[in-house]
Every structure is written in structure tokens, then in C-alpha cells.
Design an enzyme around this catalytic site. Sequence first.
Site, mmCIF file in Angstrom:
data_model
loop_
_atom_site.group_PDB
_atom_site.id
_atom_site.type_symbol
_atom_site.label_atom_id
_atom_site.label_comp_id
_atom_site.label_asym_id
_atom_site.label_seq_id
_atom_site.Cartn_x
_atom_site.Cartn_y
_atom_site.Cartn_z
ATOM 1 N N ASP A 55 -17.765 11.824 9.272
ATOM 2 C CA ASP A 55 -18.102 11.958 7.860
ATOM 3 C C ASP A 55 -18.062 10.543 7.266
ATOM 4 O O ASP A 55 -17.050 9.844 7.397
ATOM 5 C CB ASP A 55 -17.055 12.871 7.204
ATOM 6 C CG ASP A 55 -17.351 13.121 5.735
ATOM 7 O OD1 ASP A 55 -18.241 12.443 5.178
ATOM 8 O OD2 ASP A 55 -16.678 13.989 5.149
ATOM 9 N N GLU A 80 -8.221 -15.478 17.836
ATOM 10 C CA GLU A 80 -7.826 -14.620 18.960
ATOM 11 C C GLU A 80 -9.087 -14.195 19.718
ATOM 12 O O GLU A 80 -9.065 -13.226 20.464
ATOM 13 C CB GLU A 80 -6.995 -13.425 18.490
ATOM 14 C CG GLU A 80 -7.605 -12.585 17.402
ATOM 15 C CD GLU A 80 -6.711 -11.431 17.000
ATOM 16 O OE1 GLU A 80 -6.368 -10.624 17.866
ATOM 17 O OE2 GLU A 80 -6.375 -11.342 15.800
ATOM 18 N N CYS A 133 -3.753 -11.889 14.345
ATOM 19 C CA CYS A 133 -4.373 -12.259 13.067
ATOM 20 C C CYS A 133 -3.503 -13.209 12.249
ATOM 21 O O CYS A 133 -3.907 -13.647 11.177
ATOM 22 C CB CYS A 133 -4.665 -11.004 12.255
ATOM 23 S SG CYS A 133 -5.549 -9.764 13.185
ATOM 24 N N THR A 186 -13.924 -0.452 12.156
ATOM 25 C CA THR A 186 -13.220 -1.568 11.491
ATOM 26 C C THR A 186 -13.619 -2.921 12.085
ATOM 27 O O THR A 186 -12.991 -3.931 11.785
ATOM 28 C CB THR A 186 -11.679 -1.403 11.591
ATOM 29 O OG1 THR A 186 -11.272 -1.574 12.954
ATOM 30 C CG2 THR A 186 -11.220 -0.053 11.095
ATOM 31 N N SER A 245 -0.061 1.063 14.682
ATOM 32 C CA SER A 245 -0.260 -0.301 14.161
ATOM 33 C C SER A 245 -0.153 -0.319 12.636
ATOM 34 O O SER A 245 0.372 -1.276 12.059
ATOM 35 C CB SER A 245 -1.606 -0.874 14.622
ATOM 36 O OG SER A 245 -2.697 -0.262 13.960
ATOM 37 N N HIS A 302 -3.268 -9.266 4.637
ATOM 38 C CA HIS A 302 -4.142 -9.225 5.812
ATOM 39 C C HIS A 302 -4.997 -7.964 5.712
ATOM 40 O O HIS A 302 -4.496 -6.885 5.362
ATOM 41 C CB HIS A 302 -3.322 -9.206 7.112
ATOM 42 C CG HIS A 302 -4.187 -8.899 8.292
ATOM 43 N ND1 HIS A 302 -5.318 -9.640 8.581
ATOM 44 C CD2 HIS A 302 -4.142 -7.901 9.219
ATOM 45 C CE1 HIS A 302 -5.911 -9.123 9.645
ATOM 46 N NE2 HIS A 302 -5.223 -8.063 10.052
ATOM 47 N N LYS A 308 -2.425 0.396 0.820
ATOM 48 C CA LYS A 308 -1.188 1.042 1.301
ATOM 49 C C LYS A 308 -0.031 0.047 1.300
ATOM 50 O O LYS A 308 1.090 0.374 0.915
ATOM 51 C CB LYS A 308 -1.390 1.559 2.727
ATOM 52 C CG LYS A 308 -2.213 2.809 2.797
ATOM 53 C CD LYS A 308 -2.365 3.217 4.243
ATOM 54 C CE LYS A 308 -3.352 4.368 4.339
ATOM 55 N NZ LYS A 308 -2.982 5.386 5.240
ATOM 56 N N ASN A 344 -13.275 -6.424 9.501
ATOM 57 C CA ASN A 344 -12.119 -7.230 9.904
ATOM 58 C C ASN A 344 -12.582 -8.564 10.511
ATOM 59 O O ASN A 344 -13.544 -8.598 11.279
ATOM 60 C CB ASN A 344 -11.280 -6.453 10.932
ATOM 61 C CG ASN A 344 -9.886 -7.034 11.124
ATOM 62 O OD1 ASN A 344 -9.546 -8.079 10.564
ATOM 63 N ND2 ASN A 344 -9.060 -6.340 11.896
ATOM 64 N N SER A 383 -0.631 -8.622 14.762
ATOM 65 C CA SER A 383 -0.061 -7.602 15.647
ATOM 66 C C SER A 383 0.731 -8.234 16.777
ATOM 67 O O SER A 383 0.469 -9.361 17.202
ATOM 68 C CB SER A 383 -1.180 -6.747 16.237
ATOM 69 O OG SER A 383 -1.715 -5.916 15.251
HETATM 70 N N1 CAA Z 1 -13.036 11.657 3.344
HETATM 71 C C1 CAA Z 1 -12.064 10.840 2.833
HETATM 72 N N2 CAA Z 1 -11.025 10.382 3.582
HETATM 73 C C2 CAA Z 1 -10.971 10.740 4.888
HETATM 74 C C3 CAA Z 1 -11.949 11.570 5.469
HETATM 75 C C4 CAA Z 1 -13.007 12.038 4.632
HETATM 76 N N3 CAA Z 1 -13.970 12.834 5.110
HETATM 77 N N4 CAA Z 1 -11.637 11.766 6.755
HETATM 78 C C5 CAA Z 1 -10.476 11.069 6.993
HETATM 79 N N5 CAA Z 1 -10.103 10.452 5.848
HETATM 80 C C6 CAA Z 1 -8.943 9.578 5.656
HETATM 81 C C7 CAA Z 1 -7.692 10.074 6.350
HETATM 82 O O1 CAA Z 1 -7.015 11.039 5.573
HETATM 83 C C8 CAA Z 1 -6.937 8.785 6.523
HETATM 84 O O2 CAA Z 1 -6.332 8.453 5.292
HETATM 85 P P1 CAA Z 1 -4.765 8.073 5.272
HETATM 86 O O3 CAA Z 1 -4.600 6.899 6.197
HETATM 87 O O4 CAA Z 1 -4.514 7.722 3.843
HETATM 88 O O5 CAA Z 1 -4.034 9.270 5.761
HETATM 89 C C9 CAA Z 1 -8.039 7.745 6.752
HETATM 90 O O6 CAA Z 1 -9.254 8.353 6.291
HETATM 91 C C10 CAA Z 1 -8.237 7.397 8.212
HETATM 92 O O7 CAA Z 1 -8.387 8.596 8.894
HETATM 93 P P2 CAA Z 1 -7.678 8.814 10.294
HETATM 94 O O8 CAA Z 1 -6.247 8.411 10.213
HETATM 95 O O9 CAA Z 1 -8.004 10.136 10.799
HETATM 96 O O10 CAA Z 1 -8.506 7.699 11.097
HETATM 97 P P3 CAA Z 1 -8.534 7.320 12.584
HETATM 98 O O11 CAA Z 1 -7.661 8.107 13.456
HETATM 99 O O12 CAA Z 1 -9.955 7.369 12.928
HETATM 100 O O13 CAA Z 1 -7.976 5.809 12.635
HETATM 101 C C11 CAA Z 1 -7.248 3.660 12.205
HETATM 102 C C12 CAA Z 1 -7.745 4.955 11.568
HETATM 103 C C13 CAA Z 1 -5.992 3.959 13.009
HETATM 104 C C14 CAA Z 1 -6.936 2.653 11.135
HETATM 105 C C15 CAA Z 1 -8.367 3.130 13.145
HETATM 106 O O14 CAA Z 1 -9.471 2.729 12.364
HETATM 107 C C16 CAA Z 1 -7.942 1.973 14.018
HETATM 108 O O15 CAA Z 1 -7.394 2.149 15.092
HETATM 109 N N6 CAA Z 1 -8.269 0.730 13.582
HETATM 110 C C17 CAA Z 1 -7.946 -0.488 14.342
HETATM 111 C C18 CAA Z 1 -6.500 -0.876 14.214
HETATM 112 C C19 CAA Z 1 -6.142 -1.378 12.841
HETATM 113 O O16 CAA Z 1 -6.975 -1.863 12.099
HETATM 114 N N7 CAA Z 1 -4.846 -1.327 12.527
HETATM 115 C C20 CAA Z 1 -4.369 -1.849 11.250
HETATM 116 C C21 CAA Z 1 -2.951 -2.382 11.366
HETATM 117 S S1 CAA Z 1 -2.860 -3.600 12.683
HETATM 118 C C22 CAA Z 1 -3.525 -5.021 11.967
HETATM 119 O O17 CAA Z 1 -3.649 -5.116 10.789
HETATM 120 C C23 CAA Z 1 -3.992 -6.111 12.871
HETATM 121 C C24 CAA Z 1 -5.468 -6.067 12.987
HETATM 122 O O18 CAA Z 1 -6.193 -6.758 12.287
HETATM 123 C C25 CAA Z 1 -6.064 -5.172 13.977
#
Ligand code: CAA
Length: 393
Positions: free
Chosen positions: A29, A84, A116, A157, A206, A238, A247, A281, A314
Site C-alpha cells: 500500500d 560506508e 551512518c 528506504t 534497528s 539521522h 519518533k 537514506n 548502526s
Molecule cells: N498506511 C499508513 N501507515 C502504514 C500502512 C498504511 N497502509 N502500512 C503500514 N504502516 C505503518 C506501520 O504501522 C508502521 O508504523 P509504526 O512504525 O509507527 O508502527 C510503518 O508504516 C512501517 O510499517 P512496518 O513496521 O510494517 O514496516 P516494515 O516491516 O516494512 O519495516 C522498517 C519498516 C523496519 C523501517 C524497514 O523499512 C527497514 O528495515 N528499513 C531499513 C532499516 C532502517 O532504516 N532502520 C532505521 C534505524 S537504523 C539506522 O537509522 C541506520 C540506517 O541508516 C540504516
Amino acid sequence: MPVGIDDISFYTANFSLDLQELAANNGSDAAKYTVGIGQERMSVPGADEDVVTMAANACVPLLEGMAQRGEGTNAINTILFATETGIDQSKAAGVYLHSLLKLNPRCRVVELKQACYSATAALQLATAWVARKPQEKVLVVASDIARYDRQTPGEATQGCGAVAMIVSANPRLVALDPETGIHTEDVMDFWRPNYRSTALVDGKYSTKVYLRCVRSAWQDFQQQSQLQFGNFDYFCYHLPFSRMAQKAHNHLANGNAHELSAQALEDQISSSLIYNRITGNSYTAAMYIGLISLLDNTALDLAGKRVGFFSYGSGSVGEFFTGTLVDGYQSMLHSEGHQSMLASRKPLNYAEYQTMYGFEVPVDGGDHAFAEQTNGKFRLAGISQHKRLYEAR
Ligand code: CAA
């Protein structure tokens, strides 16, 4: 004597993918991307751009500004290149950059890595160096390409970008304070072994570690500094994706800012998120593109305003530090150039994105010329006998 960022500019790749297009083709979605993680587009690099070309292109406005002001570049005697997305296990990417920019040979060049976070280590090292030798300037560069496996949660991302900063005494943009809060913790939330071109990530974990690190770095900052949450006007976090900053800001504000409304908290970060939403990112560069976004997209005069920065890498290292906008900082901005660069990116359809994602640098040691896909001043012209060949246009 104040020390800090005298000038800053960024560059991102020439192509972009709309996350609506990604969602339409992977069954997600679109609101999950646009609302859930708060992203609209990702920058996608062409075959003839990499962290060196993006870094060199990010430096162009800084060097042009120095030339226009008759300052010359000889005071730059250190380049700290944070990435990185290393292109070589031995040679620092900054040495190619130094050559492309035709800088003074009397210059030390080194590459830094800690996910990062390393651009912040570079910035702190640069301020320490300049405090010791105020007549010298340090070029700090952060350049990265965020790449995850296809059809994984991380894919949406992805993105890329490079930031270049001149660190000097009596900076004309941001004066940095010496007090910082630091937190290091050995965790496996995101990493990329040498044999992989894509990151491995424990995504939800993460985000939890990131939030834990904000709190710990802030607690340490409070041991080092008299400043309280209420002393800050703006915050830059970041930015793996823009919702992460929201958040983190709410997490930090919780217990610190009862008197601020949700809107007031949002106003402290919203301008810093604008560019990240459409570049994705850019790892080491992301928080600094956030700073540029704040400066380029805030009509108010920010002189004298205090900004809190939270840098996260990370693995993990986090640092909370602060800076104050200098009187007349507007004369150092490159807002028009940034906006026209972003607007001129070529949108990709899903098939084109798949093709570009699938490109891999040849590793056979042969002679390979790369087609001119991009329009920056610097490009990767090819690879010959395992050597990268860059060219200036
Ligand atoms: N409409 C509106 N919102 C929706 C939706 C919809 N139809 N469907 C899902 N959402 C919301 C969810 O409720 C969730 O919100 P909350 O976090 O507020 O609960 C959000 O969208 C994301 O949904 P999911 O948690 O289901 O998403 P996901 O499992 O696909 O993964 C993620 C999200 C873990 C961030 C993933 O994108 C990921 O692995 N990203 C890479 C890692 C990352 O960026 N980590 C960040 C911290 S580490 C860091 O900062 C270092 C770095 O640069 C990598």
C-alpha cells in the site's frame, strides 16, 4: 574562538524512483511508504556515478564560492571522507576526490567508517584540528549509497547523496559547541559484510536500538552540558527515513518538554525532513542533508537559533551535539542550486529502476567504458584493469 561549519552543500544522484511506482509493482500500500515511513521518492545512482563523483559534485559550490570570494583553496590541508559505501579496501575515496578537485598536495586525506555516524566523527575531528591550527580548513565529506536486497522492507528506504562541508575558525554558518553526548553499544542491527553489496538489517530491532541510543546520548550530553531540551530551537536527526526522526524527537521530548504541543515539536524538525523525503537514506550524509534542508526551507531568520543534532550509526555509535546559526549565514546558502538539482532528476519507471538496480561494476579486470548517463561535473568514465577512471566535464 568559534569553530564550526563555514559552508555546506549536497548532491544526489541524477535519477529517482517514486515510491508510489514501487508500491504499485510490489503489492504494498503506497500509504505505508508515504505515511508509515514518511518517504516519497528515492534517489537512484547511474552506472557512471559513485560516492566519489557525488562527493566531488557536492564540493563544486563550495569551491566556486571560495573562488568568487578570492579565498583560494590552499588553506584546505585535510580531507576527511566518511562513507560506508567504500570503493576500495585500501585507497581512501578522498584521494580520488583530492585529485578531481585539484587541491593542494600539502593535504592529508583519510577515509572514516562507522555506519551512518562517521561523518560526525569526521566533523568532531575537524573541529579539534581547526581549534589547534585556526588558519587551516578541513574539508569534511559524507557520501553514501543506501542499498538493500530487492523485495525486502528496507528497499523503500534506499537512496543516496553526498554532503561537503568546510570546517573553519570563525565559521559563517554554524558555530559548534565542544560539549557532546556519546553512546557506543555493540549490537547487530544493520551491517554489511565485505562480500555483500547490500546491507543486512534487523529492521524493527534497528529502530528500537536507534531510540535507545538517542536517550543514552542525550543523558550523557546532560552530564557534559548545562543546556536543557528547552534551550533548543530546532533538531536534526539521522534520517534513515523521515518518520524515524519524528519518533526519535517524540521519544526525546517525552519527559523533557511537557509544555510543548505536538505541533510545536513537529515545527522543530519538519523543515529538516523535506529533502530526505525525496532523496531517501544517504547514510553518513543523511543528517547533514537534514541540516541543509532546514536552512534552505526555513524563511525565518535563524541567526542565533540553536540546533540539536543526533547522529546515529548502526552497530552502534550515537552522538548528540549542538550548534548555533551565525549572523548573516544566509549569504553562504546554496538553496537554488540544491532545488534545481533535485528538480532536474530523471524519474524512473519500475522497469528502468530494476535495470539500474541490477547494474554491477565489472570485476574481470578488463577495460570498460561507462555510458554517459549523468550530467554532473564529475563522472565515473569507466574501469580499466581494476582501476576507476574519473573525469571532469
Ligand atoms: N498506511 C499508513 N501507515 C502504514 C500502512 C498504511 N497502509 N502500512 C503500514 N504502516 C505503518 C506501520 O504501522 C508502521 O508504523 P509504526 O512504525 O509507527 O508502527 C510503518 O508504516 C512501517 O510499517 P512496518 O513496521 O510494517 O514496516 P516494515 O516491516 O516494512 O519495516 C522498517 C519498516 C523496519 C523501517 C524497514 O523499512 C527497514 O528495515 N528499513 C531499513 C532499516 C532502517 O532504516 N532502520 C532505521 C534505524 S537504523 C539506522 O537509522 C541506520 C540506517 O541508516 C540504516
